[in-house]
Scaffold this motif. Structure first.
Motif, PDB file in Angstrom:
ATOM      1  N   LEU A 278       6.836  -3.523  -6.199  1.00 30.51           N
ATOM      2  CA  LEU A 278       6.910  -2.335  -5.447  1.00 30.51           C
ATOM      3  C   LEU A 278       5.927  -1.908  -6.399  1.00 30.51           C
ATOM      4  N   GLY A 279       4.992  -0.818  -5.996  1.00 28.60           N
ATOM      5  CA  GLY A 279       3.931  -0.057  -6.604  1.00 28.60           C
ATOM      6  C   GLY A 279       2.833  -0.886  -6.633  1.00 28.60           C
ATOM      7  N   ALA A 280       3.195  -2.365  -6.684  1.00 31.49           N
ATOM      8  CA  ALA A 280       1.252  -3.197  -6.725  1.00 31.49           C
ATOM      9  C   ALA A 280       0.386  -2.750  -5.670  1.00 31.49           C
ATOM     10  N   GLN A 281      -0.798  -2.358  -6.749  1.00 30.73           N
ATOM     11  CA  GLN A 281      -2.044  -1.894  -6.301  1.00 30.73           C
ATOM     12  C   GLN A 281      -2.961  -3.098  -5.830  1.00 30.73           C
ATOM     13  N   ALA A 282      -2.829  -2.612  -4.249  1.00 27.21           N
ATOM     14  CA  ALA A 282      -4.759  -3.698  -3.253  1.00 27.21           C
ATOM     15  C   ALA A 282      -5.901  -2.867  -2.701  1.00 27.21           C
ATOM     16  N   THR A 283      -6.612  -3.110  -2.876  1.00 25.79           N
ATOM     17  CA  THR A 283      -7.738  -3.482  -2.778  1.00 25.79           C
ATOM     18  C   THR A 283      -8.472  -4.158  -1.321  1.00 25.79           C
ATOM     19  N   GLY A 286     -12.321  -2.669   0.975  1.00 21.12           N
ATOM     20  CA  GLY A 286     -12.527  -1.648   0.757  1.00 21.12           C
ATOM     21  C   GLY A 286     -11.964  -0.543   0.818  1.00 21.12           C
ATOM     22  N   ASN A 287     -10.309  -0.292   0.893  1.00 17.74           N
ATOM     23  CA  ASN A 287      -9.236   1.108   0.807  1.00 17.74           C
ATOM     24  C   ASN A 287      -8.039   0.497   0.300  1.00 17.74           C
ATOM     25  N   ALA A 288      -7.780   1.118  -0.563  1.00 17.16           N
ATOM     26  CA  ALA A 288      -6.879   0.835  -2.001  1.00 17.16           C
ATOM     27  C   ALA A 288      -5.358   1.192  -1.120  1.00 17.16           C
ATOM     28  N   TYR A 289      -4.560   0.647  -1.349  1.00 17.65           N
ATOM     29  CA  TYR A 289      -3.043   0.209  -0.543  1.00 17.65           C
ATOM     30  C   TYR A 289      -2.309   0.253  -2.245  1.00 17.65           C
ATOM     31  N   THR A 290      -1.137   0.916  -1.287  1.00 17.97           N
ATOM     32  CA  THR A 290       0.225   0.561  -2.929  1.00 17.97           C
ATOM     33  C   THR A 290       1.504   0.165  -1.704  1.00 17.97           C
ATOM     34  N   LEU A 291       1.858  -1.069  -2.557  1.00 21.60           N
ATOM     35  CA  LEU A 291       3.409  -1.541  -1.819  1.00 21.60           C
ATOM     36  C   LEU A 291       3.922  -0.578  -2.433  1.00 21.60           C
ATOM     37  N   ILE A 292       4.697  -0.348  -1.331  1.00 21.40           N
ATOM     38  CA  ILE A 292       5.876   0.915  -1.553  1.00 21.40           C
ATOM     39  C   ILE A 292       6.856   0.347  -0.778  1.00 21.40           C
ATOM     40  N   GLY A 293       7.450  -0.976  -0.198  1.00 20.48           N
ATOM     41  CA  GLY A 293       8.280  -1.286   0.658  1.00 20.48           C
ATOM     42  C   GLY A 293       8.936  -2.940   0.404  1.00 20.48           C
ATOM     43  N   LEU A 294       9.580  -3.360   0.403  1.00 25.87           N
ATOM     44  CA  LEU A 294      10.160  -4.793   1.075  1.00 25.87           C
ATOM     45  C   LEU A 294      11.081  -5.524   1.460  1.00 25.87           C
ATOM     46  N   MET A 295      11.033  -6.095   2.205  1.00 23.67           N
ATOM     47  CA  MET A 295      12.671  -6.984   3.317  1.00 23.67           C
ATOM     48  C   MET A 295      12.689  -8.293   2.560  1.00 23.67           C
ATOM     49  N   LYS A 296      13.706  -8.999   2.655  1.00 23.65           N
ATOM     50  CA  LYS A 296      13.895 -10.079   2.439  1.00 23.65           C
ATOM     51  C   LYS A 296      15.089 -10.075   4.170  1.00 23.65           C
ATOM     52  N   CYS A 297      14.371 -11.286   4.375  1.00 25.28           N
ATOM     53  CA  CYS A 297      14.344 -11.064   6.458  1.00 25.28           C
ATOM     54  C   CYS A 297      14.992 -13.070   6.049  1.00 25.28           C
ATOM     55  N   TRP A 308      11.790 -15.388   4.844  1.00 28.54           N
ATOM     56  CA  TRP A 308      10.947 -14.525   4.400  1.00 28.54           C
ATOM     57  C   TRP A 308      10.933 -13.630   3.320  1.00 28.54           C
ATOM     58  N   ILE A 309       9.799 -13.062   3.307  1.00 29.90           N
ATOM     59  CA  ILE A 309      10.011 -11.655   2.428  1.00 29.90           C
ATOM     60  C   ILE A 309       9.190 -10.978   3.338  1.00 29.90           C
ATOM     61  N   GLU A 310       9.268  -9.757   3.633  1.00 33.79           N
ATOM     62  CA  GLU A 310       7.994  -8.601   4.917  1.00 33.79           C
ATOM     63  C   GLU A 310       7.682  -8.013   3.477  1.00 33.79           C
ATOM     64  N   TYR A 311       6.750  -7.418   3.058  1.00 29.09           N
ATOM     65  CA  TYR A 311       5.856  -6.581   2.103  1.00 29.09           C
ATOM     66  C   TYR A 311       5.457  -5.245   2.893  1.00 29.09           C
ATOM     67  N   LEU A 312       4.886  -3.756   2.329  1.00 27.15           N
ATOM     68  CA  LEU A 312       4.533  -2.836   3.581  1.00 27.15           C
ATOM     69  C   LEU A 312       4.123  -2.120   2.245  1.00 27.15           C
ATOM     70  N   LEU A 313       3.067  -2.464   3.500  1.00 28.48           N
ATOM     71  CA  LEU A 313       1.521  -1.666   2.075  1.00 28.48           C
ATOM     72  C   LEU A 313       0.725  -0.337   2.922  1.00 28.48           C
ATOM     73  N   PHE A 314       0.565   1.175   2.054  1.00 26.73           N
ATOM     74  CA  PHE A 314       0.184   2.086   3.354  1.00 26.73           C
ATOM     75  C   PHE A 314      -0.826   2.379   2.407  1.00 26.73           C
ATOM     76  N   ASN A 315      -1.312   3.314   3.197  1.00 26.49           N
ATOM     77  CA  ASN A 315      -2.835   3.769   2.621  1.00 26.49           C
ATOM     78  C   ASN A 315      -3.229   5.195   3.315  1.00 26.49           C
ATOM     79  N   PRO A 316      -3.248   5.997   3.236  1.00 32.54           N
ATOM     80  CA  PRO A 316      -3.398   7.626   3.301  1.00 32.54           C
ATOM     81  C   PRO A 316      -4.119   7.625   5.061  1.00 32.54           C
ATOM     82  N   ALA A 317      -4.749   6.826   4.484  1.00 31.98           N
ATOM     83  CA  ALA A 317      -6.385   7.039   5.508  1.00 31.98           C
ATOM     84  C   ALA A 317      -6.562   6.014   6.779  1.00 31.98           C
TER      85      ALA A 317
END
Length: 489
Positions: A278-283, A286-297, A308-317
C-alpha cells in the motif's frame, strides 16, 4: 439567470437554470426554494462528501456539440458507497445530468416514454436483464435504492425528508439508459452516452492539488484518521472516503459520516504477503498512480481452487487501474466505458475483435486492506465469466445489484519493474502468451510429430504422400478453429 440574497446569511445565490426549483447556499448550506418570484429558506442541506472527482460547480464542457455548465450536484448514497449526479444546463436552455461514479461518466437527458406500460417494474429488474427501446437492446447494469447524502448548487427538484431514489441503469455499447422510479411506479426515462472528460474545458476542472486537498473528508471535519479499533494510522483516508480497511488490524472503517465508525471487526487478522505494498507509487503511460487498496480473492471451487491478489491504483485525472497477480503472472485491467456486444452464446465482440468464452467461476473476497470506492466485505462474491482474444481478455462481473465489464492484458515483469521503479520486480513470473501459436494448432503440432514418428518406416521407404495428407487434415482445421475462436494472433 436570477440572483437572490440568502434569507439566512445574506450571501448571493444564483439560479442559472429556469428549471431549477431549489439551490443550496454555498456560505451557510441553507436550502432555498424558488416559488414564483420569491425565495424562501426551507432548511439546511447536508454537506457533500468530497471525493476524488475532478468535476466541480462551474465546470463547463460539450456534449453532442452543445456547451453545458455544471450548476448543481446531488450525492446519492447506498449501503456500499455513493456516487455524484451533476446537474447540467445547456446553452440551448435544456438540462441534463452527468453521472460520476468511480471514474466512470455518462451524460443523460430526459425524454418522453412512448409506452410506460412496456417498462418493467423496479422490483422485477435484475442485473443482466434485457430491455428493448426504439429497436436497441439494452442490458441492466446497475440497480440501486439510495438516499440523498448532500447537495450543492441548483437542482430541478427538492429531495425532501425521507426522499429515496430508485434507479435502474442499462447499457448498450456506449449508450446509457436510466429508468428513474423515484416519483412512483412509472419510471422517468433518461438516455445518453458514456462521457469522456476530455470533452470538458480543462481549466474549469479541479486541479490535482485541489482534489488532494479536499478528498476524503467533510470540509473542516475529518483531516486525519487513527483506527477506532486499534489506534493504528490509516494513511489513505484521503484517497476514497467511503470505506478504508485498517492495515494493522483489518477492521473495516466507515468514513462516510462526520466521525469514523468501526463497522466490522476482523476477529482473526490473517497474515497476507503481497508483492506490492500500500502506498507504492507507479508511473503508467506517463501518469503517476498510487496503490491505495488491495484484495486477496479466491475461487472456492473445491475441484479447482485458486487465489490471486488484486491491486487498486488511482490517479486523480485518469481514474482507476487494477493490477492482478496470479500464479501465472500479472495482468492490467480497467473498467470498460464501452460495453461489448453479444455475438452468440459463446462469444462477444468488442472494438472489432471477437472474444471467445473461456470459463465461468466465482470470485470471493478473502481479505481487503487499504481504501476502496465501495464497501468491501470479506465473503463478498462475484460471478465471473472470462472471454479471450489472443493475449487480451474481457471479464463479465455479476453481483445481485450490478453487472460490469473490464478489459485486461498481460504485463511483463520488466514492464512492472519500470512502472514502479523497482528492478527486483523484473524477477517476477511472466504471464504466458495464452494465444501464442493458437490453442488448437498447438495440439495439432503435437499430433503431427506423433504421426511422423509412428510412420518413420513409411517415410524412409518413400511412402510419405499419405502422411503429408494426414498432417494437412490435422493442421488446416486447427488453424481455422483458432481464427474463429480469436486465438490467431
Amino acid at each position: 439567470m436570477q440572483q437572490v440574497l440568502c434569507p439566512q446569511c445574506g450571501a448571493p445565490v444564483k439560479f442559472t437554470s429556469t428549471a431549477s426549483v431549489m439551490a443550496v447556499c454555498g456560505a451557510c448550506r441553507s436550502t432555498l426554494l424558488k416559488d414564483a418570484e420569491s425565495v424562501r429558506r426551507i432548511g439546511e442541506m447536508a454537506d457533500v462528501l468530497e471525493d476524488y472527482s475532478p468535476l466541480c460547480l462551474g465546470a463547463a464542457g460539450k456534449y453532442e456539440g452543445k456547451r453545458f455548465d455544471v450548476i448543481g450536484r446531488i450525492q446519492l448514497r447506498y449501503a456500499e458507497g455513493f456516487w455524484n449526479e451533476w446537474y447540467l444546463w445547456f446553452e440551448d436552455g435544456s438540462d441534463g445530468w452527468l453521472s460520476d461514479a468511480s471514474g466512470q461518466y455518462a451524460v443523460t437527458r430526459r425524454r418522453k416514454v412512448k409506452d410506460a406500460q412496456g417498462m418493467p417494474a423496479f422490483r422485477d429488474i435484475a442485473p443482466g436483464d434485457e430491455l428493448k427501446l426504439d429497436g436497441q437492446r439494452y442490458t441492466a447494469a446497475d440497480l440501486r435504492a439510495c438516499k440523498a447524502g448532500g447537495a450543492q448548487g441548483e437542482l430541478p427538484f427538492v429531495p425532501g425528508e425521507g426522499w429515496q431514489a430508485k434507479v435502474a441503469d442499462f447499457r448498450s455499447l456506449d449508450a446509457f439508459l436510466t429508468l428513474d422510479y423515484s416519483d412512483g411506479p412509472e419510471p422517468e426515462l433518461y438516455i445518453g452516452k458514456a462521457f469522456d472528460l476530455s470533452a470538458m474545458q480543462a481549466a474549469s476542472l479541479r486541479s490535482q492539488a485541489q482534489v488532494e486537498e479536499t478528498a476524503g473528508r467533510f470540509r473542516g471535519q475529518i483531516k486525519a484518521l487513527a483506527c477506532p479499533n486499534c489506534g493504528g494510522p490509516i494513511s489513505f483516508v484521503a484517497a476514497l472516503a467511503t470505506q478504508v480497511v485498517c492495515p494493522s488490524c483489518a477492521a473495516a472503517v466507515d468514513c462516510s459520516g462526520p466521525a469514523a465508525e468501526v463497522i466490522e471487526k476482523a476477529r482473526k487478522v490473517q497474515a497476507i504477503k503481497t508483492t506490492l505494498a500500500l502506498g507504492a507509487q507507479a508511473t503508467i503511460d506517463g501518469n503517476a498512480y498510487t496503490l491505495i487498496g488491495l484484495m486477496k480473492c479466491a475461487d472456492p471451487d473445491p475441484e479447482d481452487p485458486s487465489d490471486w491478489i488484486e491491486y487498486l491504483l488511482f490517479n486523480p485525472a485518469k481514474g482507476f487501474v487494477w493490477l492482478v497477480e496470479t500464479d501465472e503472472g500479472w495482468e492490467r485491467a480497467q473498467v470498460c466505458d464501452t460495453w461489448p456486444s453479444h455475438n452468440n452464446a459463446t462469444s462477444v465482440r468488442w472494438r472489432s475483435r471477437l472474444y471467445s468464452k473461456l470459463y465461468d467461476y466465482t470470485s470471493r473476497v478473502e481479505l481487503a486492506l487499504g481504501a476502496f470506492n465501495w464497501r468491501v466485505t470479506a465473503g463478498d462474491t462475484t460471478r465471473i465469466t472470462d472471454y479471450q482474444a489472443g493475449d487480451l481478455k474481457l471479464t463479465r462481473e455479476l453481483t445481485d445489484t450490478e453487472l460490469g465489464w473490464s478489459a485486461s492484458g498481460p504485463v511483463a515483469p520488466a514492464q512492472l519493474a519500470e512502472w514502479f521503479g523497482d528492478p527486483a520486480l523484473a524477477r517476477q513470473k511472466a504471464m504466458p502468451r495464452r494465444g501464442a501459436g493458437g490453442g488448437y494448432r498447438k495440439w495439432a503440432w503435437t499430433a503431427m510429430i506423433a504421426l511422423g514418428f509412428l510412420n518413420l518406416g513409411n517415410i524412409f521407404s518413400g511412402r510419405f504422400i499419405p502422411i503429408l495428407i494426414g498432417m494437412a487434415f490435422l493442421w488446416f482445421p486447427a488453424t481455422l478453429a483458432d481464427k474463429l475462436s480469436g486465438k490467431d494472433e
